[in-house]
Design a protein around this motif. Structure first.
Motif, short mmCIF file in Angstrom:
data_model
loop_
_atom_site.label_atom_id
_atom_site.label_comp_id
_atom_site.label_asym_id
_atom_site.label_seq_id
_atom_site.Cartn_x
_atom_site.Cartn_y
_atom_site.Cartn_z
N ALA A 47 0.99 -1.18 0.05
CA ALA A 47 0.06 0.00 0.15
C ALA A 47 0.77 1.35 -0.11
CB ALA A 47 -0.76 -0.12 1.18
N GLU A 48 2.10 1.19 0.68
CA GLU A 48 2.82 2.34 0.76
C GLU A 48 3.72 2.46 -0.17
OE1 GLU A 48 3.64 1.41 5.04
OE2 GLU A 48 3.11 3.49 5.32
N GLU A 49 4.46 3.52 -0.78
CA GLU A 49 5.66 3.74 -1.52
C GLU A 49 6.72 3.46 -0.93
OE1 GLU A 49 5.72 7.55 -3.68
OE2 GLU A 49 3.58 7.14 -4.73
N SER A 50 6.89 3.75 0.58
CA SER A 50 8.02 3.54 1.13
C SER A 50 7.77 3.10 2.66
CB SER A 50 9.27 4.61 1.10
OG SER A 50 8.60 5.93 1.49
N TRP A 51 8.45 2.51 3.29
CA TRP A 51 8.19 1.86 4.58
C TRP A 51 9.51 1.06 5.24
CZ3 TRP A 51 6.62 -0.47 0.26
CH2 TRP A 51 6.98 -2.11 0.13
N GLN A 52 9.38 1.12 6.47
CA GLN A 52 10.40 0.33 7.07
C GLN A 52 9.89 -0.93 7.75
OE1 GLN A 52 12.85 1.65 10.66
NE2 GLN A 52 14.32 2.10 9.19
N VAL A 53 10.51 -2.05 7.81
CA VAL A 53 10.18 -3.26 8.57
C VAL A 53 11.12 -3.30 9.74
CG1 VAL A 53 9.77 -5.58 8.84
CG2 VAL A 53 9.06 -4.51 6.61
N ASP A 54 10.50 -3.30 10.92
CA ASP A 54 11.47 -3.31 12.17
C ASP A 54 11.00 -4.68 12.94
OD1 ASP A 54 12.91 -3.56 14.78
OD2 ASP A 54 12.57 -1.06 14.97
N HIS A 55 11.45 -5.64 12.34
CA HIS A 55 10.67 -7.32 13.07
C HIS A 55 11.99 -8.11 13.24
CE1 HIS A 55 8.15 -10.52 13.36
NE2 HIS A 55 8.88 -11.03 12.46
N ASP A 56 12.06 -8.35 14.69
CA ASP A 56 13.35 -9.21 15.27
C ASP A 56 13.28 -10.49 14.39
OD1 ASP A 56 13.77 -7.15 16.79
OD2 ASP A 56 13.51 -8.28 18.65
N LEU A 57 14.61 -11.14 14.05
CA LEU A 57 14.76 -12.55 13.40
C LEU A 57 15.68 -13.39 14.24
CD1 LEU A 57 14.90 -11.41 9.82
CD2 LEU A 57 12.87 -12.46 10.94
N ASP A 58 15.33 -14.62 14.10
CA ASP A 58 16.38 -15.71 14.84
C ASP A 58 17.64 -15.64 13.84
OD1 ASP A 58 15.97 -17.52 13.04
OD2 ASP A 58 14.18 -18.27 14.14
N GLY A 59 18.70 -16.52 14.04
CA GLY A 59 19.83 -16.39 13.06
C GLY A 59 19.67 -17.67 12.18
N GLY A 60 18.48 -18.23 12.22
CA GLY A 60 18.42 -19.37 11.20
C GLY A 60 18.82 -20.76 12.05
N PRO A 61 18.88 -21.71 11.34
CA PRO A 61 18.68 -23.31 12.01
C PRO A 61 19.67 -23.33 13.02
CG PRO A 61 18.39 -23.55 9.50
CD PRO A 61 18.84 -21.91 9.91
N GLY A 62 19.27 -23.76 14.28
CA GLY A 62 20.10 -23.92 15.45
C GLY A 62 20.60 -22.56 16.15
N LYS A 63 19.90 -21.54 15.74
CA LYS A 63 20.32 -20.24 16.45
C LYS A 63 19.22 -19.59 16.81
CE LYS A 63 24.62 -19.83 13.55
NZ LYS A 63 25.52 -18.84 12.79
N PRO A 64 18.30 -20.12 17.67
CA PRO A 64 17.13 -19.52 17.91
C PRO A 64 16.73 -18.00 18.68
CG PRO A 64 17.72 -20.90 19.90
CD PRO A 64 18.79 -21.10 18.76
N VAL A 65 17.85 -17.58 19.01
CA VAL A 65 17.95 -16.19 19.82
C VAL A 65 17.52 -15.21 18.74
CG1 VAL A 65 19.25 -14.55 21.11
CG2 VAL A 65 19.54 -16.90 21.47
#
Length: 251
Positions: A109-127
Motif C-alpha cells: 500500500a505504501e510507496e516506502s516503509w520500514q520493517v522493524d521485526h526481530d529475526l532468529d539466526g536461522g537453523p540452530g540459532k533460536p535467539v
C-alpha cells in the motif's frame, strides 16, 4: 576428479564479471545459483564462487560478506587481510550501504516503509535479534492469471535496503508482510512461484543491485550490478524499467 580435472573444468566456465577491481579489493557480479563458498549447505557440490575467483585472478581472496546461493549481484572481496579487516569494520559499523531489487506478490500500500521485526539466526540459532529493512515500491503490474477471487495476479517491483544483516532477512521480512518474494522456495508462496515458472522465470528474484562503501584509501566506491537475463525476463513480463535510485543511509 583430480585437481587437474578441476582446473580444466573451471577453465571451461565463463569468467565471472568484475564490476570493480584494484590492487586491494574487487566487487564481483555473483551469478544466481552459485554458492559463494563451501559450507554445510553445499550438499556435495564442488563449484564455488570463491574457488573460481582464485583460479580466474590467480591470487588469494578474502570474502567480506556473503550472498545466498539463489541471490545475484554485488559481492565484495579483498586481496589481503588488512583490507579485509578494514572493510569488515566498515560493514559492522553500518558504513557499507546495500541496495537490492526483488519482485513480491501483491501491491504494497505504501510507496516506502520500514520493517522493524526481530529475526532468529536461522537453523540452530533460536535467539532473536533486531532486524530492520527499508523498502520502496518502484512499480506494480498484473499477470492474466486468476488468483483466488481475483481475475489477475498482482506483483510489485521493490528496492530494499537491509540495515542489519540477519539470516535471509529480506526474504523473511517480506514473508512477515505477506508480500512473499517470487522464486523463494523456503519463505515464499508456492502458487505464485509456479506462475512465474510457467512464464519461463526459474530463479529467485533477489538481486544485490548496488554497493556503496568507503575504500581503505579514503575514497568512496559506488558500484552497480546489471540484472541477469532471467531477472530481466521477469521485468519484461510487466514492461518494467528499473528506475535509478540512491541508497538510503541507516537511520
Amino acid at each position: 576428479m583430480s585437481p587437474d580435472d578441476d582446473t580444466a573444468a573451471a577453465a571451461q566456465l565463463p569468467p565471472l564479471q568484475l564490476l570493480h577491481q584494484d590492487e586491494r579489493l574487487a566487487v564481483v557480479n555473483k551469478p544466481a545459483g552459485l554458492m559463494v563458498h563451501d559450507s554445510k549447505l553445499a550438499r556435495g557440490e564442488d563449484d564455488f564462487l570463491a574457488d573460481r575467483l582464485r583460479e580466474q585472478l590467480g591470487r588469494q581472496i578474502f570474502l567480506v560478506h556473503r550472498l545466498d546461493r539463489a541471490t545475484s549481484g554485488c559481492l565484495l572481496l579483498a586481496f589481503d587481510r588488512e583490507t579485509a579487516s578494514a572493510l569488515g569494520k566498515s560493514l559492522m559499523g553500518g558504513e557499507v550501504q546495500k541496495d537490492y531489487l526483488t519482485v513480491c506478490r501483491g501491491w504494497p500500500a505504501e510507496e516506502s516503509w520500514q520493517v522493524d521485526h526481530d529475526l532468529d539466526g536461522g537453523p540452530g540459532k533460536p535467539v532473536k535479534k533486531p532486524a530492520v529493512t527499508d523498502f520502496q515500491r518502484l512499480a506494480t503490474g498484473e499477470l492474466a492469471v486468476p488468483s483466488g477471487e481475483f481475475s489477475t495476479s498482482r506483483y510489485a517491483l521493490l528496492r530494499c535496503q537491509p540495515q542489519t544483516g540477519r539470516f535471509r532477512q529480506i526474504r523473511r521480512h517480506l514473508k512477515h508482510l505477506s508480500h512473499h518474494m517470487i522464486g523463494d522456495t523456503s519463505h515464499g508462496d508456492g502458487r505464485h512461484n509456479r506462475i512465474f515458472r510457467m512464464q519461463g522465470v526459474h530463479r529467485m528474484l533477489l538481486h544485490a543491485e548496488r554497493l556503496r562503501f568507503p575504500h581503505p584509501d579514503g575514497s568512496t566506491l559506488d558500484v552497480r550490478a546489471p540484472v541477469d537475463a532471467a531477472f530481466q525476463k521477469a521485468l519484461d513480463l510487466f514492461g518494467w524499467d528499473v528506475p535509478p535510485g540512491g541508497l538510503q543511509s541507516p537511520p
